[in-house]
Design a protein around this motif. Structure first.
Motif, PDB file in Angstrom:
ATOM      1  N   THR A   1      -3.489   4.544   0.359  1.00 20.45           N
ATOM      2  CA  THR A   1      -3.201   3.509   1.360  1.00 20.45           C
ATOM      3  C   THR A   1      -2.640   4.204   2.592  1.00 20.45           C
ATOM      4  OG1 THR A   1      -2.692   1.919  -0.404  1.00 20.45           O
ATOM      5  CG2 THR A   1      -1.955   1.370   1.828  1.00 20.45           C
TER       6      THR A   1
ATOM      7  N   GLU B   1      -6.705  -2.645   1.976  1.00 21.49           N
ATOM      8  CA  GLU B   1      -5.830  -1.706   2.671  1.00 21.49           C
ATOM      9  C   GLU B   1      -6.024  -0.269   2.203  1.00 21.49           C
ATOM     10  OE1 GLU B   1      -3.556  -2.397   5.227  1.00 21.49           O
ATOM     11  OE2 GLU B   1      -4.760  -4.232   5.221  1.00 21.49           O
ATOM     12  N   ARG B   2      -6.821  -0.090   1.170  1.00 18.46           N
ATOM     13  CA  ARG B   2      -7.006   1.245   0.597  1.00 18.46           C
ATOM     14  C   ARG B   2      -8.226   1.942   1.200  1.00 18.46           C
ATOM     15  NH1 ARG B   2      -6.382  -0.023  -5.761  1.00 18.46           N
ATOM     16  NH2 ARG B   2      -7.520  -1.894  -5.101  1.00 18.46           N
TER      17      ARG B   2
ATOM     18  N   ASN C   1      -1.741  16.141  -1.182  1.00 21.91           N
ATOM     19  CA  ASN C   1      -0.584  15.260  -1.071  1.00 21.91           C
ATOM     20  C   ASN C   1       0.554  15.914  -0.302  1.00 21.91           C
ATOM     21  OD1 ASN C   1      -0.679  12.500  -2.453  1.00 21.91           O
ATOM     22  ND2 ASN C   1      -1.692  13.793  -3.966  1.00 21.91           N
TER      23      ASN C   1
ATOM     24  N   ARG D   1       0.784   5.614   3.712  1.00 27.25           N
ATOM     25  CA  ARG D   1       1.786   4.565   3.969  1.00 27.25           C
ATOM     26  C   ARG D   1       2.621   4.271   2.733  1.00 27.25           C
ATOM     27  NH1 ARG D   1       1.172  -1.131   4.075  1.00 27.25           N
ATOM     28  NH2 ARG D   1      -1.108  -0.948   4.039  1.00 27.25           N
ATOM     29  N   THR D   2       1.969   4.119   1.591  1.00 26.34           N
ATOM     30  CA  THR D   2       2.680   3.901   0.329  1.00 26.34           C
ATOM     31  C   THR D   2       1.988   4.690  -0.773  1.00 26.34           C
ATOM     32  OG1 THR D   2       1.334   1.941  -0.211  1.00 26.34           O
ATOM     33  CG2 THR D   2       3.414   1.573   0.970  1.00 26.34           C
ATOM     34  N   GLY D   3       2.744   5.072  -1.793  1.00 24.58           N
ATOM     35  CA  GLY D   3       2.173   5.797  -2.923  1.00 24.58           C
ATOM     36  C   GLY D   3       1.738   7.195  -2.563  1.00 24.58           C
ATOM     37  N   LYS D   4       0.615   7.622  -3.116  1.00 27.28           N
ATOM     38  CA  LYS D   4       0.093   8.955  -2.854  1.00 27.28           C
ATOM     39  C   LYS D   4      -1.419   8.959  -2.989  1.00 27.28           C
ATOM     40  CE  LYS D   4       0.801  10.527  -7.642  1.00 27.28           C
ATOM     41  NZ  LYS D   4       1.425  11.588  -8.485  1.00 27.28           N
TER      42      LYS D   4
END
Length: 311
Positions: free
Chosen positions: A289, A234-235, A253, A261-264
């Motif tokens: 991601t 997914e990454r 960022n 989608r998630t994280g950064k």
């Protein structure tokens, strides 16, 4: 592949189906074999009308552009016929040219520059030809043309818009003061964008240029810091030719959080699953991601990366 062939043998297919599958596989193998020794070199695929006269401004532009790209270390892929295609191969020279020719019911001769060259591939199907263009090219340049040029233009843009092809630079090249692509752009704006069939960010996939030098600069700028990209699960992994500064990472960022989608977005070394690409294993990476639906923003991200300060 062997299992698929055995399953085909037991399926109730017509002779026509079997011939199509067999010939398609042979064509794809033949093209891949010819390109394989040159996989370490970047290539530009050029599309445009075979009907353009050799002394036309568009053919001169195609020749100048090919010369410019060879000067920057690229090879050129064209269709192998006359017009824009022949002009490209005159500019690139035989040593730096590939041709993906197509068999047609009407006679279409291969231009004399590429005729007999081992880098000439003659194909029966348009779909295997277009697949080879998209698979092998690291950039696209389109000059004015007819149905075929439009088909190739929308094919490339559709594949990038839907995430089915890697994102690469696309330049729409016309003679100075020419309005071919501006007229096309007007159609996209008034008939596609206005009615919601495409998004504003989809226009990021291509740039209109009116000189060979500007078109070449657009392509080389794309690879100033950006090297390549791939998916690992997914990454999304973006390989860089050099690391970005901490300030640049913060800016990315801030400006592109809408596609995370998630994280950064983080900068780090290669992931373990990238061990199959040893030659670029030591390049720095940007990894995140993403939301897999807004690939026009991915293209804008590449532009932002290339204009960012590096360490």
């Amino acid at each position: 592949m062997i299992a698929t062939a055995l399953k085909i043998a037991r399926d109730e297919m017509t002779v026509a189906d079997l011939k199509l599958i067999n010939r398609s596989a042979k064509e794809m193998r033949s093209a891949a074999k010819i390109f394989a020794p040159f996989k370490h070199l970047r290539k530009v695929a050029v599309f445009g009308s075979a009907r353009s006269a050799d002394d036309s401004p568009n053919c001169k532009m195609a020749t100048d552009f090919a010369c410019e790209m060879v000067r920057h270390g690229f090879m050129l892929i064209a269709g192998g016929s006359d017009g824009i295609m022949g002009a490209v191969q005159r500019g690139a020279g035989r040593a730096h040219s590939f041709a993906l020719s197509i068999r047609l019911p009407s006679e279409q001769r291969v231009n004399e520059l590429i005729e007999g060259d081992p880098k000439l591939v003659t194909l029966n199907y348009f779909f295997t030809r277009k697949l080879s263009f998209v698979k092998e090219a690291h950039a696209f340049a389109l000059l004015p043309g007819g149905f075929g040029t439009m088909d190739e233009a929308f094919e490339v843009l559709t594949l990038m818009q839907t995430g089915k092809a890697r994102i690469v630079p696309v330049v729409l090249l016309d003679r100075p003061r020419g309005k071919y692509w501006e007229t096309w752009m007007q159609f996209l704006t008034e008939r596609l964008l206005k009615f919601g069939f495409i998004s504003e960010e989809d226009f990021a996939f291509f740039k209109i240029k009116h000189s060979a030098q500007d078109a070449a600069a657009e392509i080389t700028q794309f690879y100033r810091v950006f090297h390549s990209a791939r998916w690992v699960g997914e990454r999304f992994v973006i390989r860089l030719s050099r690391s970005l500064s901490n300030e640049a990472l913060v800016d990315l960022n801030n400006h592109f959080m809408d596609i995370v989608r998630t994280g950064k977005i983080v900068q780090r070394v290669a992931l373990p699953k990238e061990n199959d690409e040893l030659e670029i294993l030591d390049l720095p990476r940007l990894i995140f991601t993403p939301i897999r639906s807004r690939f026009g923003r991915f293209r804008q991200l590449v532009d932002a990366i290339n204009s960012s300060p590096t360490m």
